[in-house]
Design a protein around this motif. Structure first.
Motif, short mmCIF file in Angstrom:
data_model
loop_
_atom_site.label_atom_id
_atom_site.label_comp_id
_atom_site.label_asym_id
_atom_site.label_seq_id
_atom_site.Cartn_x
_atom_site.Cartn_y
_atom_site.Cartn_z
N GLN A 88 0.80 -1.19 0.09
CA GLN A 88 0.17 0.05 0.05
C GLN A 88 0.99 1.19 0.09
OE1 GLN A 88 -2.83 -0.41 3.21
NE2 GLN A 88 -3.95 1.59 2.48
N PHE A 89 2.14 1.17 0.79
CA PHE A 89 2.99 2.34 0.78
C PHE A 89 4.30 1.81 -0.30
CE2 PHE A 89 0.64 2.01 4.90
CZ PHE A 89 0.17 3.09 4.65
N ALA A 90 4.42 2.81 -0.99
CA ALA A 90 5.69 2.43 -2.10
C ALA A 90 6.54 1.26 -1.41
CB ALA A 90 6.32 3.64 -2.51
N SER A 91 6.61 0.16 -2.02
CA SER A 91 7.63 -0.76 -1.60
C SER A 91 8.85 -0.56 -2.48
CB SER A 91 6.98 -2.10 -1.46
OG SER A 91 5.98 -2.29 -2.28
N VAL A 92 9.36 0.55 -2.79
CA VAL A 92 10.66 0.62 -3.50
C VAL A 92 11.42 1.64 -2.29
CG1 VAL A 92 10.11 0.44 -5.80
CG2 VAL A 92 9.51 2.54 -4.56
N ASP A 93 12.65 1.62 -2.70
CA ASP A 93 13.82 2.34 -1.78
C ASP A 93 13.78 3.75 -2.36
OD1 ASP A 93 15.86 3.39 -0.33
OD2 ASP A 93 16.74 1.05 -0.18
N GLU A 94 13.29 4.78 -1.34
CA GLU A 94 13.26 6.10 -2.08
C GLU A 94 14.71 6.79 -2.24
OE1 GLU A 94 10.49 8.34 0.12
OE2 GLU A 94 8.92 7.36 -0.78
N ASP A 95 15.77 6.38 -1.55
CA ASP A 95 17.12 6.93 -1.73
C ASP A 95 17.69 6.41 -3.23
OD1 ASP A 95 16.74 8.13 0.82
OD2 ASP A 95 17.56 6.45 1.95
N LEU A 96 17.20 5.20 -3.67
CA LEU A 96 17.88 4.64 -4.72
C LEU A 96 17.18 5.30 -6.09
CD1 LEU A 96 19.57 3.02 -2.93
CD2 LEU A 96 18.92 0.96 -3.92
N THR A 97 17.95 5.17 -7.12
CA THR A 97 17.23 5.74 -8.21
C THR A 97 16.16 4.48 -8.81
OG1 THR A 97 19.04 4.50 -9.94
CG2 THR A 97 19.20 6.75 -8.96
N GLY A 98 15.43 4.87 -9.98
CA GLY A 98 14.39 3.85 -10.40
C GLY A 98 15.36 2.69 -10.79
N LEU A 99 16.50 3.04 -11.58
CA LEU A 99 17.24 1.97 -12.36
C LEU A 99 17.79 1.00 -11.25
CD1 LEU A 99 18.33 0.50 -14.65
CD2 LEU A 99 20.37 2.15 -14.41
N GLU A 100 18.49 1.72 -10.03
CA GLU A 100 19.09 1.07 -9.12
C GLU A 100 17.79 0.00 -8.30
OE1 GLU A 100 22.56 4.06 -8.07
OE2 GLU A 100 20.69 4.14 -6.82
N ASN A 101 16.62 0.56 -8.18
CA ASN A 101 15.62 -0.15 -7.34
C ASN A 101 15.49 -1.58 -8.23
OD1 ASN A 101 13.93 0.37 -4.75
ND2 ASN A 101 14.57 2.40 -6.13
N LEU A 102 15.43 -1.52 -9.59
CA LEU A 102 15.09 -2.59 -10.46
C LEU A 102 16.26 -3.49 -10.44
CD1 LEU A 102 12.63 -1.34 -13.36
CD2 LEU A 102 12.10 -2.07 -10.99
N VAL A 103 17.42 -3.12 -10.47
CA VAL A 103 18.44 -3.82 -10.69
C VAL A 103 18.70 -4.64 -9.38
CG1 VAL A 103 21.12 -3.86 -10.57
CG2 VAL A 103 19.86 -2.44 -12.26
N LEU A 104 18.46 -3.97 -8.14
CA LEU A 104 18.57 -4.57 -6.97
C LEU A 104 17.44 -5.87 -6.66
CD1 LEU A 104 19.37 -4.41 -3.72
CD2 LEU A 104 17.37 -3.14 -3.50
#
Lengths: 328, 279
Positions: A88-104
């Motif tokens: 419900q709340f964004a389950s991505v890391d806000e400090d990282l970039t979009g690309l870094e999140n997906l690569v992670l």
């Protein structure tokens, strides 16, 4: 066995309590593969808790919960291998970039460095985020964040995806984009379980809906069935001149054979009926008796009306239990 | 200028469908690679939020300067003399204090949605924490470098040479890795990052001050000397001092390794239990 393997989610008597609060109080669900299943209910109804149990994040207190035939407690890892959660709340890391999140995520799932980057760029392109790939997520708009969130859930296209209030707080355009993604997911064969407080969202997307209130399923079925269970649809008529209303009421109740309801708008009236033939006849009678109308509609009851009929109150009005779900 | 949506819409939909049609599921990452990936995440966070390095740069400088020049003359007769005694201790104190941020960071992290995602993925679950601790080890190493370099500038002359200094830093990192698991337990039990910090201070102050970091325990009353002698920090400082000055006894190092292992054995499973059952 064949009928079993057709089932994506099966819960029976699912109960989850937090202290004295019975957040989920005996939920039975059966979700077939390839469908969009909507959990509809106000805040605090137990939707998020149900999803968290299904996604192996919470242990149920009692009841059995199976996802693709695997027990969510005993075979949690087998379940995790086939589902994805978009919280419900964004389950991505806000400090990282979009690309870094997906690569992670891709790296965690076992892709090589090169494959991870390729898959991430493919998803960023597909979700219209290519230009924002190198920006920190904290600088994304709500709609972009939501799309990235969903992209992160499909780095490996899951067999089942949980979307917890996927369009909450989004503007209409972003909302449409998310709906588009959900439809594409289903077309690709993924089963979708989504929660929503928006009645029209459930109506638009879901093949079946469970209406949840106070941790219980109070109604279940296809959107059409749910509406039918509430009763027939209604004819709404709006007159050019409010003074004609008594006359129009007489004509309509005479031709339709049902009582006419006078609405708060002094020029509007409605009658419960779903027979188009009779409606056509009634409208013809109105024009014969010289009552001009500006507008009419014949429709099934909205899910708002469904909720009102089922619970005795409207869905939106119930904000009192907000904190319970938040605490969960 | 953005192209009108009507012309991009079909291709957008195509890329979307083709992206969704990929059903490749790779062999899942093993424990080591998952941990390293989470460690990479921690390093990325340092890169994007460099402000968080304030504690590993300002703290060491402040502590070293303060204790050397304020108390050095009174305790050891001269600041230069005292620095030889103090610096290994300050190294330990600095890094041990920074371990506290591990618990705070975890507490902040876990309350965000991204940990829900990690926990619902088919990865070796301790990796999220081990990786975070590996990232922290990089921070500890930076803080250690600050202390040692500052010490050398001020006149610290370790007889153990480069090898002695490197080994002592390595030992401090091993101990800190073990101790961090205690803070991760607090980070998962307590509700806010602030309460984690307060609770950590409650342990860290007696642990670092009732030790041989600042003064020789022989100058203390007997009862206190006994307590200080039992303090794991005292063992660590003795070993680090020994390594730096080239007077180390093997058993001092073994003690520290045993204590570090014990911390992991006790607190890592507890952390994982709390992590798994976090609601």
């Amino acid at each position: 066995m064949d009928s079993r393997s057709d089932i994506a989610i099966e819960t029976s008597g699912l109960v989850k309590t937090f202290g004295k609060t019975r957040a989920v109080d005996g939920v039975d669900l059966a979700v077939r593969r390839g469908m969009v299943y909507g959990l509809l209910g106000p805040n605090g109804a137990g939707k998020t808790t149900t999803i968290r149990v299904l996604a192996t994040l919470l242990r149920p207190d009692s009841g059995t919960v199976q996802v693709f035939g695997h027990d969510v407690v005993g075979e949690a890892d087998a379940v995790r291998g086939r589902v994805s959660l978009t919280g419900q709340f964004a389950s991505v890391d806000e400090d990282l970039t979009g690309l870094e999140n997906l690569v992670l995520i891709a790296r965690l799932l076992g892709f090589s460095r090169k494959e991870s980057r390729a898959r991430s760029h493919e998803l960023l392109d597909a979700f219209g985020l290519a230009e924002a790939a190198g920006r920190q997520v904290k600088n994304y708009s709500g709609g972009m964040r939501r799309r990235l969130d969903i992209a992160a859930s499909i780095v490996v296209t899951p067999d089942l995806i949980f979307l917890d209030e996927p369009t909450a707080g989004l503007d209409p355009r972003s909302r449409n984009q998310v709906w588009e993604i959900v439809r594409a997911l289903v077309a690709g064969g993924t089963t979708v379980l989504l929660t929503t407080q928006y009645l029209d969202e459930a109506d638009q997307l879901a093949d079946r809906i469970a209406v949840i209130d106070h941790g219980r399923v109070i109604a279940e079925g296809a959107p059409g069935e749910l509406k039918a269970s509430v009763g027939s649809g209604a004819l709404h008529v709006r007159l050019r001149d409010p003074e004609d209303r008594p006359e129009a009421g007489r004509v309509l109740s005479g031709t339709l054979g049902v009582p006419v309801h006078l609405e708060s708008d002094p020029a509007a009236l409605s009658a419960r009926t779903s027979d188009p033939g009779r409606v056509a006849h009634a409208l013809a009678e109105l024009s014969r008796s010289g009552v001009p109308i500006t507008d009419f509609s014949l429709g099934q009851p909205s899910l708002d009306e469904v909720f009102l009929t089922l619970t005795g109150r409207t869905a939106e009005a119930d904000d009192s239990t907000d904190t319970e779900e938040d605490a969960a | 200028m953005t192209a009108p949506t009507t012309s991009t819409a079909p291709s957008q939909e195509e890329t979307l469908r083709s992206a969704l049609s990929a059903r490749k599921r790779p062999q899942r990452a093993n424990a080591l690679s998952a941990s390293l990936t989470f460690g990479w995440r921690a390093l990325l966070k340092i890169k994007h939020v460099p402000e968080q390095l304030f504690d590993v740069t300002a703290f060491p400088i402040m502590f070293t300067l303060m204790f050397t020049y304020l108390f050095g003359g009174a305790i050891a007769g001269s600041t230069g003399e005292y620095l030889q005694f103090l610096l290994p201790g300050i190294l330990v104190q600095t890094v041990v204090f920074i371990t506290m941020y591990t618990g705070m960071g975890l507490n902040t992290d876990v309350t965000k949605g991204v940990f829900d995602r990690f926990r619902s993925m088919p990865v070796w679950h301790p990796a999220a924490l081990v990786g975070a601790l590996l990232g922290d080890a990089a921070r500890y190493a930076m803080a250690s470098a600050m202390v040692v370099v500052l010490g050398l500038i001020l006149g610290f002359r370790p007889a153990g040479g480069v090898a002695g200094v490197l080994l002592s830093v390595a030992l401090v990192l091993v101990f800190s890795f073990g101790l961090s698991w205690a803070w991760t337990v607090l980070g998962l039990i307590l509700r806010t990052p602030n309460s984690v910090m307060m609770a950590s201070f409650l342990f860290l102050f007696p642990l670092t001050f009732a030790s041989n970091i600042f003064v020789d325990p022989k100058t203390m009353p007997d009862w206190l000397e006994t307590i200080v002698g039992a303090n794991p920090i005292t063992h660590l400082v003795s070993a680090v001092r020994g390594l730096m000055h080239g007077t180390v006894a093997a058993q001092q190092v073994v003690w520290v390794l045993l204590i570090s292992a014990a911390l992991v054995v006790v607190f890592a499973p507890l952390t994982m239990h709390l992590y798994r059952n976090k609601t």
